[in-house]
Design a protein around this motif. Structure first.
Motif, PDB file in Angstrom:
ATOM      1  N   ALA A 100     -93.966  62.814  64.650  1.00 30.82           N
ATOM      2  CA  ALA A 100     -93.487  61.655  65.395  1.00 30.82           C
ATOM      3  C   ALA A 100     -94.250  61.474  66.705  1.00 30.82           C
ATOM      4  O   ALA A 100     -94.672  60.354  67.050  1.00 30.82           O
ATOM      5  CB  ALA A 100     -91.995  61.796  65.670  1.00 30.82           C
ATOM      6  N   TYR A 101     -94.448  62.563  67.452  1.00 30.92           N
ATOM      7  CA  TYR A 101     -95.126  62.441  68.740  1.00 30.92           C
ATOM      8  C   TYR A 101     -96.613  62.162  68.583  1.00 30.92           C
ATOM      9  O   TYR A 101     -97.198  61.416  69.382  1.00 30.92           O
ATOM     10  CB  TYR A 101     -94.881  63.689  69.592  1.00 30.92           C
ATOM     11  N   LEU A 102     -97.250  62.742  67.562  1.00 32.92           N
ATOM     12  CA  LEU A 102     -98.673  62.479  67.366  1.00 32.92           C
ATOM     13  C   LEU A 102     -98.921  61.032  66.980  1.00 32.92           C
ATOM     14  O   LEU A 102     -99.954  60.452  67.339  1.00 32.92           O
ATOM     15  CB  LEU A 102     -99.234  63.434  66.310  1.00 32.92           C
ATOM     16  N   SER A 103     -97.966  60.423  66.284  1.00 31.15           N
ATOM     17  CA  SER A 103     -98.123  59.007  65.926  1.00 31.15           C
ATOM     18  C   SER A 103     -98.176  58.127  67.171  1.00 31.15           C
ATOM     19  O   SER A 103     -98.805  57.056  67.164  1.00 31.15           O
ATOM     20  CB  SER A 103     -96.977  58.558  65.012  1.00 31.15           C
ATOM     21  N   MET A 104     -97.535  58.583  68.256  1.00 24.68           N
ATOM     22  CA  MET A 104     -97.501  57.790  69.492  1.00 24.68           C
ATOM     23  C   MET A 104     -98.855  57.752  70.204  1.00 24.68           C
ATOM     24  O   MET A 104     -99.066  56.898  71.076  1.00 24.68           O
ATOM     25  CB  MET A 104     -96.436  58.342  70.439  1.00 24.68           C
ATOM     26  N   VAL A 105     -99.755  58.676  69.855  1.00 28.56           N
ATOM     27  CA  VAL A 105    -101.097  58.655  70.452  1.00 28.56           C
ATOM     28  C   VAL A 105    -102.141  58.253  69.415  1.00 28.56           C
ATOM     29  O   VAL A 105    -103.338  58.420  69.625  1.00 28.56           O
ATOM     30  CB  VAL A 105    -101.459  60.007  71.103  1.00 28.56           C
ATOM     31  N   GLY A 106    -101.673  57.737  68.276  1.00 36.21           N
ATOM     32  CA  GLY A 106    -102.593  57.203  67.274  1.00 36.21           C
ATOM     33  C   GLY A 106    -102.990  58.153  66.170  1.00 36.21           C
ATOM     34  O   GLY A 106    -103.826  57.809  65.321  1.00 36.21           O
ATOM     35  N   ILE A 107    -102.430  59.364  66.141  1.00 37.55           N
ATOM     36  CA  ILE A 107    -102.751  60.320  65.081  1.00 37.55           C
ATOM     37  C   ILE A 107    -101.683  60.217  64.000  1.00 37.55           C
ATOM     38  O   ILE A 107    -100.519  60.564  64.223  1.00 37.55           O
ATOM     39  CB  ILE A 107    -102.822  61.759  65.637  1.00 37.55           C
ATOM     40  N   ASN A 108    -102.072  59.706  62.847  1.00 34.17           N
ATOM     41  CA  ASN A 108    -101.139  59.513  61.744  1.00 34.17           C
ATOM     42  C   ASN A 108    -101.181  60.722  60.824  1.00 34.17           C
ATOM     43  O   ASN A 108    -102.215  61.010  60.212  1.00 34.17           O
ATOM     44  CB  ASN A 108    -101.493  58.244  60.974  1.00 34.17           C
ATOM     45  N   VAL A 109    -100.062  61.421  60.751  1.00 31.04           N
ATOM     46  CA  VAL A 109     -99.992  62.709  60.070  1.00 31.04           C
ATOM     47  C   VAL A 109     -99.198  62.586  58.769  1.00 31.04           C
ATOM     48  O   VAL A 109     -98.088  62.045  58.755  1.00 31.04           O
ATOM     49  CB  VAL A 109     -99.316  63.764  60.981  1.00 31.04           C
ATOM     50  N   ARG A 110     -99.763  63.093  57.683  1.00 35.49           N
ATOM     51  CA  ARG A 110     -99.034  63.236  56.422  1.00 35.49           C
ATOM     52  C   ARG A 110     -98.618  64.687  56.274  1.00 35.49           C
ATOM     53  O   ARG A 110     -99.442  65.590  56.417  1.00 35.49           O
ATOM     54  CB  ARG A 110     -99.916  62.842  55.229  1.00 35.49           C
ATOM     55  N   LEU A 111     -97.336  64.939  56.017  1.00 33.90           N
ATOM     56  CA  LEU A 111     -96.829  66.300  55.912  1.00 33.90           C
ATOM     57  C   LEU A 111     -97.008  66.845  54.505  1.00 33.90           C
ATOM     58  O   LEU A 111     -96.773  66.159  53.510  1.00 33.90           O
ATOM     59  CB  LEU A 111     -95.347  66.354  56.298  1.00 33.90           C
ATOM     60  N   ASP A 112     -97.408  68.100  54.427  1.00 37.25           N
ATOM     61  CA  ASP A 112     -97.518  68.847  53.170  1.00 37.25           C
ATOM     62  C   ASP A 112     -96.530  69.998  53.282  1.00 37.25           C
ATOM     63  O   ASP A 112     -96.722  70.902  54.106  1.00 37.25           O
ATOM     64  CB  ASP A 112     -98.950  69.350  52.986  1.00 37.25           C
ATOM     65  N   LEU A 113     -95.463  69.999  52.463  1.00 37.12           N
ATOM     66  CA  LEU A 113     -94.344  70.921  52.647  1.00 37.12           C
ATOM     67  C   LEU A 113     -94.054  71.737  51.379  1.00 37.12           C
ATOM     68  O   LEU A 113     -92.990  71.623  50.774  1.00 37.12           O
ATOM     69  CB  LEU A 113     -93.088  70.142  53.055  1.00 37.12           C
ATOM     70  N   PRO A 114     -94.966  72.596  50.953  1.00 35.50           N
ATOM     71  CA  PRO A 114     -94.708  73.428  49.772  1.00 35.50           C
ATOM     72  C   PRO A 114     -93.750  74.566  50.097  1.00 35.50           C
ATOM     73  O   PRO A 114     -93.378  74.775  51.262  1.00 35.50           O
ATOM     74  CB  PRO A 114     -96.091  73.966  49.429  1.00 35.50           C
ATOM     75  N   GLU A 115     -93.350  75.321  49.048  1.00 33.24           N
ATOM     76  CA  GLU A 115     -92.559  76.532  49.305  1.00 33.24           C
ATOM     77  C   GLU A 115     -93.462  77.571  49.975  1.00 33.24           C
ATOM     78  O   GLU A 115     -94.681  77.425  50.028  1.00 33.24           O
ATOM     79  CB  GLU A 115     -91.899  77.055  48.022  1.00 33.24           C
ATOM     80  N   TRP A 116     -92.834  78.646  50.477  1.00 33.60           N
ATOM     81  CA  TRP A 116     -93.516  79.557  51.398  1.00 33.60           C
ATOM     82  C   TRP A 116     -94.759  80.215  50.802  1.00 33.60           C
ATOM     83  O   TRP A 116     -95.809  80.280  51.440  1.00 33.60           O
ATOM     84  CB  TRP A 116     -92.540  80.622  51.903  1.00 33.60           C
ATOM     85  N   ALA A 117     -94.678  80.715  49.573  1.00 36.71           N
ATOM     86  CA  ALA A 117     -95.819  81.428  48.992  1.00 36.71           C
ATOM     87  C   ALA A 117     -97.047  80.520  48.909  1.00 36.71           C
ATOM     88  O   ALA A 117     -98.170  80.950  49.192  1.00 36.71           O
ATOM     89  CB  ALA A 117     -95.459  81.975  47.615  1.00 36.71           C
ATOM     90  N   THR A 118     -96.832  79.261  48.528  1.00 37.71           N
ATOM     91  CA  THR A 118     -97.946  78.315  48.453  1.00 37.71           C
ATOM     92  C   THR A 118     -98.461  77.973  49.843  1.00 37.71           C
ATOM     93  O   THR A 118     -99.674  77.823  50.047  1.00 37.71           O
ATOM     94  CB  THR A 118     -97.516  77.035  47.723  1.00 37.71           C
TER      95      THR A 118
END
Length: 509
Positions: free
Chosen positions: A368-386
């Motif tokens: 959310a905060y990075l979007s405010m400075v123009g950095i558009n972030v896509r989250l990658d949320l696998p389980e822990w081992a991956t």
């Protein structure tokens, strides 16, 4: 007045010398105290004794294995397989082994220890301390109970390597993923992904320990189910108490919460993926994030902002004038991005995990905060081992990470910021840090306390400029248990994840 710390006096005045010899209880072995049911947060991705695979794997390793050294409940370093250790004026460390046995009944010998060092240092080793072990040029074994380690340069911090739960000793000739160690419990059986059963080792070198007959480690990857299992009496002790449940546990007169501040959250970068090879971009990210919102969203207020390297305010190495080196300043973040040639920002991915809520929540606040400075972030949320695998292989642009330093000494941050070490998910990928590497090496070669403080202050200033990681938040880390459980201690500060070492002292009332 600052005392001059020489190699000769070092052990007498440091945590490393606080408890050179273990004196165990003189009672007969008491492993008749039932089986403790332990709520584990994840099934270990690996049983590799020397590799870093996360805290759940560390918990199991601390049941099965012991190192040359370890930490007591008070956080002070003490002898384990080594009953004593000392350094001479030439910087040679000598370890005297106690009478200890491997789980197969054979004795622990100096030859075993020398083999561990040689194997962990090999180029193809996955050992967490492989980089550090390159400085050990020779290991001598004058007899079965004596090990002498000769280093390229004198090292004030070498004992800490051998107290770490990622450097236990294993029997000569065993594969690194062996489950046979010299610790208080033996692995009896596993149900992959579900549970691990351990039984007391009746040949353990401390009289009267372990107090438990065994441990049943049951995996509850869902943090709410882990709490529910404790509340229902299905388990006796759980790790990774979710922050939203801490108040509930404190209010339950049948349960006890043991929480300490010490672990922290931070960001790592893949320097092989531009623009993260540019320190201005990394510093812009550091200034773009408001940490208080991470503390509120991920930790329900149980923690605090971290705007520099993870040096706690109570540390003698803490520098108040550097403590806000990465303060929240979105305008400065935008200016740095413009200087780096990215005035309109860019797109990237951020690796975290959905298995631990605080990792995902931290990633979402950063997004959310990075979007405010123009950095558009896509989250990658696998389980822990991956997530661990992707981190080790550099399959990310930025990544959320949470851990502790290796110990409470500033050198414990080496694994997090020294880019000369082999690739690991705990630090930035492909990011070389020659100035930091040089200063960290200088610090570990220095025994004089005042000189060490000056070196680490210079190192912190350099780190704030280079931004090899971005500190985000301190967090309270808790274990919770039935009040009938005694002897288990959450160790102080950065040693929180060593706490399962006290399972040897744990009993059921």
């Amino acid at each position: 007045m600052t005392m001059r710390l020489t190699r000769r006096s070092f052990l007498a005045t440091s945590a490393a010398g606080a408890a050179l010899t273990f004196v165990g209880p003189k009672a007969l072995r008491a492993a008749t105290n039932g089986t403790l049911r332990f709520g584990l947060s994840a099934y270990p991705p690996s049983f590799d004794a020397w590799a870093s695979s996360g805290s759940a794997a560390g918990t199991i390793k601390l049941m099965m294995h012991r190192g040359l050294l370890g930490f007591g409940p008070d956080g002070k370093m003490r002898g384990e397989l080594a009953e004593s250790f000392s350094v001479d004026d030439d910087g040679v460390w000598t370890f005297k082994l106690r009478d200890a046995k491997w789980h197969d009944g054979s004795p622990v010998t100096a030859e075993d220890i020398a083999w561990n060092v040689a194997e962990a240092a090999k180029p193809d080793s996955t050992a967490y301390f492989r980089g550090e072990f390159q400085s050990i040029v020779k290991v001598e074994t004058p007899d079965d109970k004596t090990v002498r380690m000769i280093t390229k340069e004198p090292s004030a911090v070498l004992p800490g390597w051998f107290a770490h739960f990622n450097m236990p000793m294993i029997k000569k000739g065993e594969a690194p993923d062996t489950t046979m160690g010299a610790g208080p419990f033996k692995l009896e059986k596993t149900d992959r992904g579900v549970s691990l059963s351990l039984v007391a080792f009746d040949g353990y070198y401390k009289e009267g320990l372990p107090k438990l007959a065994g441990i049943q480690a049951i995996v509850y990857a869902d943090e709410n189910l882990r709490v529910a299992a404790l509340d229902a009496g299905d388990v006796d002790l759980i790790e990774y108490v979710p922050w939203q449940a801490m108040e509930q546990i404190e209010a339950n007169d049948q349960l006890a919460l043991d929480a300490v501040d010490g672990p922290f959250m931070y960001l790592t970068f893949n320097a092989e993926h531009p623009p993260f090879d540019d320190p201005k971009v990394r510093r812009a990210i550091a200034h773009a994030i408001k940490r208080e919102d991470i503390v509120a969203a991920a930790f329900y207020g149980r923690g605090g902002p971290l705007e520099h390297l993870p040096l706690a305010e109570g540390s003698e190495y803490y520098n108040a004038d550097l403590a806000h080196g990465w303060n929240y300043d979105p305008e400065k973040a935008k200016a740095l991005l413009a200087e780096a040639g990215h005035p309109d920002g860019f797109e990237c991915t951020m690796l975290a995990t959905s298995q631990y809520g605080m990792h995902q929540s931290t990633a979402e606040v950063c997004q959310a905060y990075l979007s405010m400075v123009g950095i558009n972030v896509r989250l990658d949320l696998p389980e822990w081992a991956t997530r661990v695998q992707k981190g080790n292989q550099g399959q990310y642009d930025m990544a959320v990470m949470g851990t502790t330093a290796s110990n409470n000494d500033p050198d414990g941050m080496t694994q997090l910021v020294d880019g000369s070490l082999p690739a690991s998910f705990v630090r930035s990928y492909g990011l070389k840090t020659p100035k930091l590497t040089e200063l960290l090496a200088k610090g570990r070669q220095t025994f004089d306390e005042a000189k060490r403080k000056a070196i680490y202050e210079e190192m912190e200033k350099q780190a704030i400029e280079e931004t090899p990681i971005v500190g985000l938040a301190w967090r309270s880390q808790g274990f919770a248990m039935k009040k009938t459980v005694s002897g288990f201690t959450n160790m102080p500060g950065q040693l929180c994840f060593y706490s399962p070492e006290t399972l040897e002292e744990t009993a059921l009332g």
